[in-house]
Design an enzyme around this catalytic site. Structure first.
Site, PDB file in Angstrom:
ATOM      1  N   ASP A 142      22.525  47.281  53.664  1.00 51.45           N
ATOM      2  CA  ASP A 142      23.965  47.520  53.817  1.00 51.45           C
ATOM      3  C   ASP A 142      24.308  47.592  55.316  1.00 51.45           C
ATOM      4  O   ASP A 142      23.616  48.269  56.083  1.00 51.45           O
ATOM      5  CB  ASP A 142      24.278  48.868  53.129  1.00 51.45           C
ATOM      6  CG  ASP A 142      25.758  49.130  52.993  1.00 51.45           C
ATOM      7  OD1 ASP A 142      26.535  48.161  52.901  1.00 51.45           O
ATOM      8  OD2 ASP A 142      26.134  50.320  52.971  1.00 51.45           O
TER       9      ASP A 142
ATOM     10  N   ASP B  11      26.822  42.435  59.139  1.00 50.80           N
ATOM     11  CA  ASP B  11      28.193  42.882  59.385  1.00 50.80           C
ATOM     12  C   ASP B  11      28.631  42.472  60.793  1.00 50.80           C
ATOM     13  O   ASP B  11      28.372  43.170  61.771  1.00 50.80           O
ATOM     14  CB  ASP B  11      28.259  44.405  59.210  1.00 50.80           C
ATOM     15  CG  ASP B  11      29.665  44.940  59.420  1.00 50.80           C
ATOM     16  OD1 ASP B  11      30.543  44.148  59.823  1.00 50.80           O
ATOM     17  OD2 ASP B  11      29.882  46.137  59.192  1.00 50.80           O
TER      18      ASP B  11
HETATM   19  P1  13P Z   1      32.023  55.193  50.813  1.00 49.87           P
HETATM   20  O1  13P Z   1      31.945  55.921  52.124  1.00 49.87           O
HETATM   21  O2  13P Z   1      33.427  55.147  50.303  1.00 49.87           O
HETATM   22  O3  13P Z   1      31.067  55.698  49.801  1.00 49.87           O
HETATM   23  O4  13P Z   1      31.622  53.660  51.107  1.00 49.87           O
HETATM   24  C1  13P Z   1      30.305  53.234  51.017  1.00 49.87           C
HETATM   25  C2  13P Z   1      30.105  51.861  51.552  1.00 49.87           C
HETATM   26  O5  13P Z   1      31.001  51.073  51.759  1.00 49.87           O
HETATM   27  C3  13P Z   1      28.718  51.465  51.828  1.00 49.87           C
HETATM   28  O6  13P Z   1      28.646  50.196  52.405  1.00 49.87           O
HETATM   29  O1  G3H Z   2      29.020  52.008  54.637  1.00 52.55           O
HETATM   30  C1  G3H Z   2      28.278  52.822  55.192  1.00 52.55           C
HETATM   31  C2  G3H Z   2      27.376  53.678  54.401  1.00 52.55           C
HETATM   32  O2  G3H Z   2      28.029  54.789  53.906  1.00 52.55           O
HETATM   33  C3  G3H Z   2      26.133  53.989  55.155  1.00 52.55           C
HETATM   34  O3  G3H Z   2      26.268  54.959  56.120  1.00 52.55           O
HETATM   35  O4  G3H Z   2      25.340  53.962  58.253  1.00 52.55           O
HETATM   36  O5  G3H Z   2      25.551  56.458  57.934  1.00 52.55           O
HETATM   37  O6  G3H Z   2      23.813  55.152  56.696  1.00 52.55           O
HETATM   38  P1  G3H Z   2      25.172  55.144  57.319  1.00 52.55           P
HETATM   39 ZN    ZN Z   3      30.380  49.800  53.729  1.00 52.99          ZN
END
Ligand code: 13P
Ligand code: G3H
Ligand code: ZN
Length: 384
Positions: A97, A119
């Site tokens: 992510d 990203d």
């Molecule tokens: P939230 O902070 O709304 O849970 O979003 C999570 C997210 O977009 C992770 O990529």
């Molecule tokens: O979209 C972001 C997620 O909530 C992950 O958060 O970068 O603090 O691990 P992080």
């Molecule tokens: Zn996100």
């Protein structure tokens, strides 16, 4: 079995339901995410964020994580997902992510991730295209799915087509798919990250409709992702505050709007904050209910960190005293087992609720059980 994320998104798109994607920051969280999806016979997407990989690589101050930390963390979490997921009857994807660089994506794929996000949303359009194309070239050659991002999250209502808008421009989105070959795209359409999304956040579903419609005209099969989609359940926020927490102005996205968005072209819905909240509530409740644990040799320090950080709800702030368990899932004593129970129960409460609301339950058999090798051949045959 582990599958590329594209297979899970295809099933959601073709069968008209939303697929949740849930962030993990510790091995026992990954186990709980997999088990609750199995209970509901739902396909599962687990995601480790770039920084989360640093944390799971043992870096307590994860904001300063190096590539080496991220490599270790990616391997730790992928090993765990393989351990719990290889023999699982449901399809499971492990997705990076908010990957920041090509190196982060490579670290994830080498560790065993089956999908990555790059990203580049902070970059000018052409530079974002360039970076995303590089990642697509690397990942597709290994059958790995790629998600990109266009538009900056955190919008204000009604600014959709205004000059300087941060919402995703649907025409640019189609161009982005065409130029990069990405499988999925995160769009900015009214959601935002974190627990303070504003009182009445409005999702501009028209943006998803416009992108999806134009993709069809262009013959591109692309999937759309809703980030920042936590619902921030009011009852959990109230419980945290009743236990001495200091959460202010906490508001999420209305789940009805997310369901509606999923009918308008959104295929994946990202949730992290809700899990953080439920886990924080559970750990606070544990120490409130069993005061002897506050001086436990192995977890007493977790209580101290909770007390020092009353406005925080990211468990990574509190669980640093049990880093070995975070990284490996090994449980050295009964007290640590109780913290892991808190983490697992928090995951199951929130994720189970959303599997039901998003209607991904029972859909595991809809996903084609493709391997990374088969997916690589698919991309090669299409020249993407
Ligand atoms: P939230 O902070 O709304 O849970 O979003 C999570 C997210 O977009 C992770 O990529
Ligand atoms: O979209 C972001 C997620 O909530 C992950 O958060 O970068 O603090 O691990 P992080
Ligand atoms: Zn996100």
């Amino acid at each position: 079995m582990l599958v590329p994320m594209r297979a899970i998104l295809e099933a959601a798109d073709q069968n008209g339901y939303a697929q949740g994607a849930f962030n993990v920051n510790a091995v026992c969280q990954a186990k709980a995410v997999i088990r609750v999806h199995e209970t509901f016979r739902s396909p599962a997407i687990l995601q480790g964020a770039d920084l989360a990989n640093g944390f799971m690589g043992g870096r307590k101050d994860f904001l300063n994580a190096t590539l080496e930390d991220k490599k270790r963390g990616a391997k730790n979490i992928a090993d765990a997902v393989r351990r719990f997921g290889t023999e699982s009857p449901i399809p499971i994807a492990l997705h990076l992510d908010h990957g920041k660089t090509l190196d982060s994506c490579v670290a994830a794929v080498e560790g065993g991730y089956t999908s990555v996000m790059i990203d580049g949303s902070h970059l000018p359009f052409e530079e974002n295209v360039e970076l995303t194309r590089e990642v697509v070239k690397y990942a597709h050659a290994r059958g790995v799915t790629v998600e990109g991002e266009l538009g900056v999250l955190a919008g204000v209502e009604d600014h959709v087509f205004a000059e300087g808008s941060t919402y995703t421009n649907p025409l640019h989105a189609v161009d982005f798919f065409r130029k990069t070959g990405v499988d999925a795209l995160a769009i900015s359409y009214g959601t935002m990250h974190g627990a303070n999304k504003g009182k009445n956040a409005v999702i501009r579903k028209e943006i998803a409709i416009a992108i999806k419609e134009n993709l069809r005209h262009e013959g591109i099969e692309g999937f759309l992702v809703s980030h920042g989609s936590s619902t921030v359940p009011r009852y959990i926020v109230d419980e945290i505050n009743a236990l001495g927490g200091e959460l202010k102005d906490a508001n999420g996205i209305d789940v009805g709007q997310l369901i509606e968005a999923s009918r308008c072209g959104i295929n994946k819905i990202n949730v992290d904050t809700d899990i953080r909240l439920a886990v924080t509530r559970n750990i606070k409740e544990l120490f409130a209910g069993d005061k002897a644990l506050r001086s436990s040799a192995s977890i007493g320090e977790i209580y101290e960190l909770l007390e020092k950080n009353k406005a925080a709800f990211d468990p990574r702030v509190f669980i640093t005293p049990i880093m070995d368990t975070v990284m490996t899932g090994e449980i050295p004593d009964d007290d640590v087992a109780r913290i892991c129970d808190c983490i697992e129960a928090g995951v199951k409460e929130v994720v189970g609720t959303l599997i039901v609301r998003f209607e991904s339950f029972g859909k595991a058999p809809k996903v084609k059980p493709v391997t990374l090798e088969e997916m690589e051949a698919y991309y090669r045959s299409r020249g993407i």
